[in-house]
Structures are given as structure tokens and as C-alpha cells.
Design an enzyme around this catalytic site. Structure first.
Site: not given
Length: 348
Positions: A254, A283, A302
Site C-alpha cells: 500500500r 492515487e 496499482h
């Protein structure tokens, strides 16, 4: 006899007599805006009432009477906003390995079990990590730059065999990374909440408290830990200074586990040699962020574990667990809400 997934209610028949009626369970699916019903979940339409919510207001309207909440938006903040409407919840499922967005104070303090998508993404994430290690060792980025300039420049590159790897997070994803890197002849150790001896996949598993003292020994440091209060900000200036100047960081855990400003400084100042980043504190990564232009950084959006067909695989996993719940059986992938992940069942 009905399982836990059957809802009973009192209704009146045509003569005004009270009778028991069985209703299908109500499942609310919390998605990102515009996603709609996840592919494959239509298979449950004959077994449960399915409602899709895309934001806090819709979730608040859908939750009353719902027994199951399935969350596909791993960045959501809608749960706290709608929690007061959750009057019948018996189970919350996340279609992601990380459950940090779900574990609000209300969810942690409740008796409602939480499950996750452990196992779906593990191998593909491990393949991504291996690919990045190979790309660094074989200097593919420089090959690409030379090709774009039409330059022929012969040079030597690093062997992959014999590289040392520290995997921060010795759970199911970390274990897959250890296995695939070990098969390539790398020496792999791990970091867990506590030290664990005698592991078949890791040479050693150190306690998280020992992280900074062992960092200098590794060519690659791979972050595969979940985001928890214990791991948030785990990598900052001191950790990068402790790493070897030739080391590379790979983060598939993360984003907030890494202090981005400290990472940028470490890369610019040569404290570490490079980074492959699939997750970020913010993000999407802003277009003007300095990470985009650093020559020793590889960026992906991601997507390390997202293979072709992953959405249907997540739905199939949820359906299997739903049918266990409906039959009154134990749920798979039960998260320890105190620590934020599914505990390992074996030390191997």
C-alpha cells in the site's frame, strides 16, 4: 431447517392470520462510481436480493435490512458515512487483499466478521515482483532508452541468481514472492510482526522491530505488507538511509507504507539505486509528481495483481463464501480486525 442465510419475517395471510415467511438474504455491493454489478455476481440473483451502491448516500439507503455487504471499492470512505443504517449486517467482504478502507472504528469495534480476497492475486503479484527484479538486473530501462536514441552500446548487467531479497510482509503474497524468487536462485528473507524460525520458504523471518537493523543486507526490499497502524509510514528517511546504496525498493503493498517525499529524496540523493512502485500515497499519482521523471523509477497504476479475468475470479470467490455463509458454515479468509489481515494458518 434454514441456514443463517435465510431471513424470516411475520406477514399476514388473506384471512389476517400471522404466518412466517422466508425472504432471500439482502446483499449490498459497494462499488466505485460507474462500475455497476461485478461480473459474475448475477449468478446469485436467484439466491439473494442484490443492490448496488456507489457512494455514501446510496449505501445508507441500501443498508437497512441487509445481511451482507460486499465492497469492491478498496478506496471507499462511504462505510463510516452510512454505518448508522447497518441494522442487520452479519458479514462484510472485501474483494481486495487489503482491508484498510473497510476497517473503520465502527467495523473494528463491531462483532461483524470481515473477509477478504486472499489468494486471488498472490501469484500474479509475485510474477510482477520477479519481473521488476529481472528488469533492474538486466537494465531493461536503459535498453529502451538506447533503442529510442538508435544507439548501440554493449555493456554488462547483473545476474539474478544470488541476489538477496527482503520481503516486508510474510503473509500469503509475501510467501508467493519468496517461492518464485527462491526458484530463481535468490536468497529470500522476510519481515513479520514477530520473528518466526524454521520456515521453508524464507531463509529467516525477522520481527518488524528489527527492520532497520537488517535492511543493509539486501539487494531488493519488497513491501508486501497490508496497511495497518503498525505499517503506515514504516519506510521513511531513516529506513532509506539504512538500505544499501545499490538496493532497489519494490512496493506492491500500500502506498502510505512509504513516505513518498522521503523516497524521492533518497532516489535523488543516491541513497538507494531505484524503485518499482505499483502503489502510492496519492492515487492516481499526479501528472506533475517528480517520481514520473526519475530515470531509476518504474511506475505502474496499482495493477500488479490484476490478471485477465480477475474480476470474475473475485466474484466466484465471493459466491463460494456466500454459500458457506448461507449454509451456516465457517467463512473463508476471516480477517483479524485487530491486525488488519488474515492470519497465517501455518508456519511451514
Amino acid at each position: 431447517m434454514a441456514g443463517v442465510g435465510t431471513v424470516r419475517s411475520i406477514i399476514s395471510d388473506s384471512l389476517g392470520r400471522s404466518v412466517m415467511a422466508e425472504q432471500p438474504p439482502k446483499i449490498v455491493i459497494l462499488t466505485a462510481p460507474g462500475e455497476g454489478l461485478p461480473d459474475g455476481l448475477e449468478a446469485l440473483s436467484g439466491e439473494a436480493e442484490l443492490l448496488v451502491a456507489e457512494n455514501g448516500a446510496q449505501l445508507r439507503a441500501a443498508l437497512p435490512g441487509a445481511q451482507v455487504l460486499c465492497v469492491t471499492d478498496f478506496r471507499t470512505n462511504a462505510i463510516s458515512e452510512a454505518w448508522s443504517a447497518a441494522d442487520s449486517l452479519q458479514w462484510i467482504h472485501a474483494t481486495s487483499a487489503g482491508v484498510d478502507a473497510l476497517l473503520t472504528a465502527e467495523v473494528r469495534e463491531s462483532s461483524i466478521p470481515v473477509t477478504n480476497a486472499r489468494g486471488i492475486f498472490d501469484r500474479c503479484i509475485a510474477e510482477y515482483v520477479l519481473g521488476q527484479i529481472i528488469a533492474f538486473c538486466k537494465d531493461f530501462a536503459e535498453n529502451q532508452r538506447l533503442q529510442q536514441r538508435h544507439e548501440w552500446h554493449h555493456r554488462e548487467t547483473e545476474p539474478v541468481t544470488g541476489r538477496t531479497v527482503l520481503v516486508v510482509g510474510a503473509g500469503s503474497i509475501g510467501r508467493q514472492i519468496a517461492q518464485i524468487c527462491g526458484a530463481m536462485g535468490m536468497a529470500v528473507d522476510g519481515i513479520g510482526r514477530g520473528a518466526r524460525p524454521g520456515d521453508n520458504d524464507f531463509g529467516a523471518i525477522y520481527a518488524q522491530a528489527d527492520l532497520i537493523s537488517v535492511l543493509s543486507d539486501y539487494d531488493f526490499v519488497v513491501i508486501a505488507a497490508p496497511l495497518t497502524p503498525d505499517t503506515e509510514g514504516l519506510f521513511g528517511a531513516a529506513e532509506f538511509q539504512a538500505m544499501a546504496s545499490s538496493a532497489r525498493l519494490i512496493n506492491i503493498g500500500r502506498g502510505p507504507i512509504v513516505r513518498t517525499a522521503d523516497l524521492v529524496s533518497a532516489l535523488q540523493d543516491g541513497e538507494i539505486d531505484g524503485a518499482a512502485l505499483d502503489v502510492f500515497e496519492q492515487e492516481p499519482l499526479p501528472a506533475q509528481h517528480p517520481l514520473w521523471d526519475l530515470p531509476n523509477v518504474a511506475i505502474s497504476a496499482h495493477m500488479a495483481g490484476d490478471f485477465i479475468g480477475w474480476k470474475r475470479a473475485l466474484s466466484e470467490q465471493f459466491i463460494t463464501n456466500y454459500r458457506r455463509w448461507a449454509a451456516g458454515d465457517a467463512l473463508n479468509n476471516l480477517v483479524d480486525k485487530t491486525h488488519g489481515f488474515v492470519p497465517s494458518t501455518t508456519n511451514r
